[in-house]
Design a protein around this motif. Structure first.
Motif, PDB file in Angstrom:
ATOM      1  N   GLY A   1       0.925  -1.265  -0.147  1.00 60.53           N
ATOM      2  CA  GLY A   1      -0.077   0.110   0.022  1.00 60.53           C
ATOM      3  C   GLY A   1       0.894   1.273   0.015  1.00 60.53           C
ATOM      4  O   GLY A   1       0.454   2.253   0.246  1.00 60.53           O
TER       5      GLY A   1
ATOM      6  N   THR B   1      -7.708   2.232   8.769  1.00 54.28           N
ATOM      7  CA  THR B   1      -7.800   2.554   7.685  1.00 54.28           C
ATOM      8  C   THR B   1      -6.501   2.242   6.683  1.00 54.28           C
ATOM      9  O   THR B   1      -5.663   1.761   7.278  1.00 54.28           O
ATOM     10  N   ARG B   2      -6.344   2.611   5.395  1.00 54.63           N
ATOM     11  CA  ARG B   2      -5.163   2.369   4.715  1.00 54.63           C
ATOM     12  C   ARG B   2      -4.609   3.916   4.184  1.00 54.63           C
ATOM     13  O   ARG B   2      -3.768   3.824   3.282  1.00 54.63           O
TER      14      ARG B   2
ATOM     15  N   SER C   1      -2.605  -3.294  10.355  1.00 55.61           N
ATOM     16  CA  SER C   1      -2.947  -3.261   9.121  1.00 55.61           C
ATOM     17  C   SER C   1      -2.010  -3.448   7.752  1.00 55.61           C
ATOM     18  O   SER C   1      -1.707  -4.113   7.028  1.00 55.61           O
ATOM     19  N   PHE C   2      -0.994  -2.224   8.090  1.00 55.81           N
ATOM     20  CA  PHE C   2       0.160  -2.296   7.018  1.00 55.81           C
ATOM     21  C   PHE C   2       1.065  -3.285   7.544  1.00 55.81           C
ATOM     22  O   PHE C   2       1.687  -3.867   6.284  1.00 55.81           O
TER      23      PHE C   2
ATOM     24  N   THR D   1      -4.140   0.530  12.572  1.00 56.49           N
ATOM     25  CA  THR D   1      -3.914   1.069  10.944  1.00 56.49           C
ATOM     26  C   THR D   1      -2.326   0.330  11.000  1.00 56.49           C
ATOM     27  O   THR D   1      -1.988  -0.094   9.859  1.00 56.49           O
TER      28      THR D   1
ATOM     29  N   ALA E   1      -0.529  -6.647   6.081  1.00 50.10           N
ATOM     30  CA  ALA E   1      -0.371  -6.520   4.249  1.00 50.10           C
ATOM     31  C   ALA E   1       1.030  -6.640   3.902  1.00 50.10           C
ATOM     32  O   ALA E   1       1.336  -7.622   2.913  1.00 50.10           O
TER      33      ALA E   1
END
Length: 221
Positions: free
Chosen positions: A36, A119-120, A70-71, A67, A74
């Motif tokens: 991302g 969120t991204r 999330s990163f 967040t 990923a």
């Protein structure tokens, strides 16, 4: 070798783009798209060799722990290695990963609790280069036309960002940066990163190369 340029008459220098040099371009493109951060950097191939610490990290500042997770998730799903698992610290919450191409990324937030869902969105991207002497390198860059935004003596310096670039430049002691990332300080060979500028080409005291570019990286949405 530093190109001879009269800094007093040259246009101001700023960091317009960051290009990572990778061995496998298509693989790197897939990874950074999945991670991302593909709008923050540029890529090009290289066969240059290096070992150990490359002397820099790219740091993402995001809104909250979810967040960060999330990163990190990923990146790991796309093939990254965790160097420091995401965890709470005195300053907030963060973790460190290493991309398959060898680039080290730190993802962090100053928030210790979430105030909303993950969120991204990336709030800030900083290219943090490890230097032997912060004052010497800071003075070199101001001589090239960069403006210091914040400075903490011999430990840290941050430069005013180029409004067209998604990446901010900062300096940190190399040994301290390696310790923060959880890796040994030693390393040899290429840095595997090129700093883009709309001004002249030069190399800084720690061997980081700046190349003239007319195409800054796009700003993340």
């Amino acid at each position: 070798m530093v190109m001879a340029t009269n800094a007093s008459t040259a246009a101001p220098t700023s960091l317009a783009s960051v290009t990572l040099e990778v061995a496998d371009l298509e693989s790197a493109r897939r990874f950074y798209s999945a991670f991302g951060v593909d709008t923050c950097i540029q890529l090009r191939t290289t066969d240059a060799h290096s070992t150990g610490f490359r002397g820099f990290t790219l740091a993402l500042t995001v809104s909250g722990p979810a967040t960060v997770d999330s990163f990190v998730g990923a990146a790991v799903s796309a093939g990254a290695t965790v160097l420091k698992p995401a965890a709470k610290s005195l300053w907030g919450y963060g973790g460190v990963i290493q991309a398959p191409d060898g680039t080290i990324w730190k993802i962090a937030t100053s928030a210790k609790k979430d105030t909303g869902p993950a969120t991204r969105h990336i709030d800030e991207v900083v290219l943090l280069i490890g230097v032997e002497n912060v004052k010497t390198t800071k003075d070199f860059y101001t001589g090239q036309g960069l403006t210091v935004a914040r400075s903490f003596g011999s430990k840290y310096a941050e430069f005013t960002p180029d409004p067209t670039s998604p990446v901010k430049l900062a300096l940190y002691k190399r040994r301290a940066l390696a310790k923060d990332l959880g890796i040994p300080n030693d390393g040899t060979g290429s840095h595997h990163v090129i700093l883009g500028t709309t001004n002249h080409t030069f190399t800084d005291p720690d061997g980081f190369t700046w190349e003239t570019t007319t195409h800054p990286a796009p700003t993340p949405s």
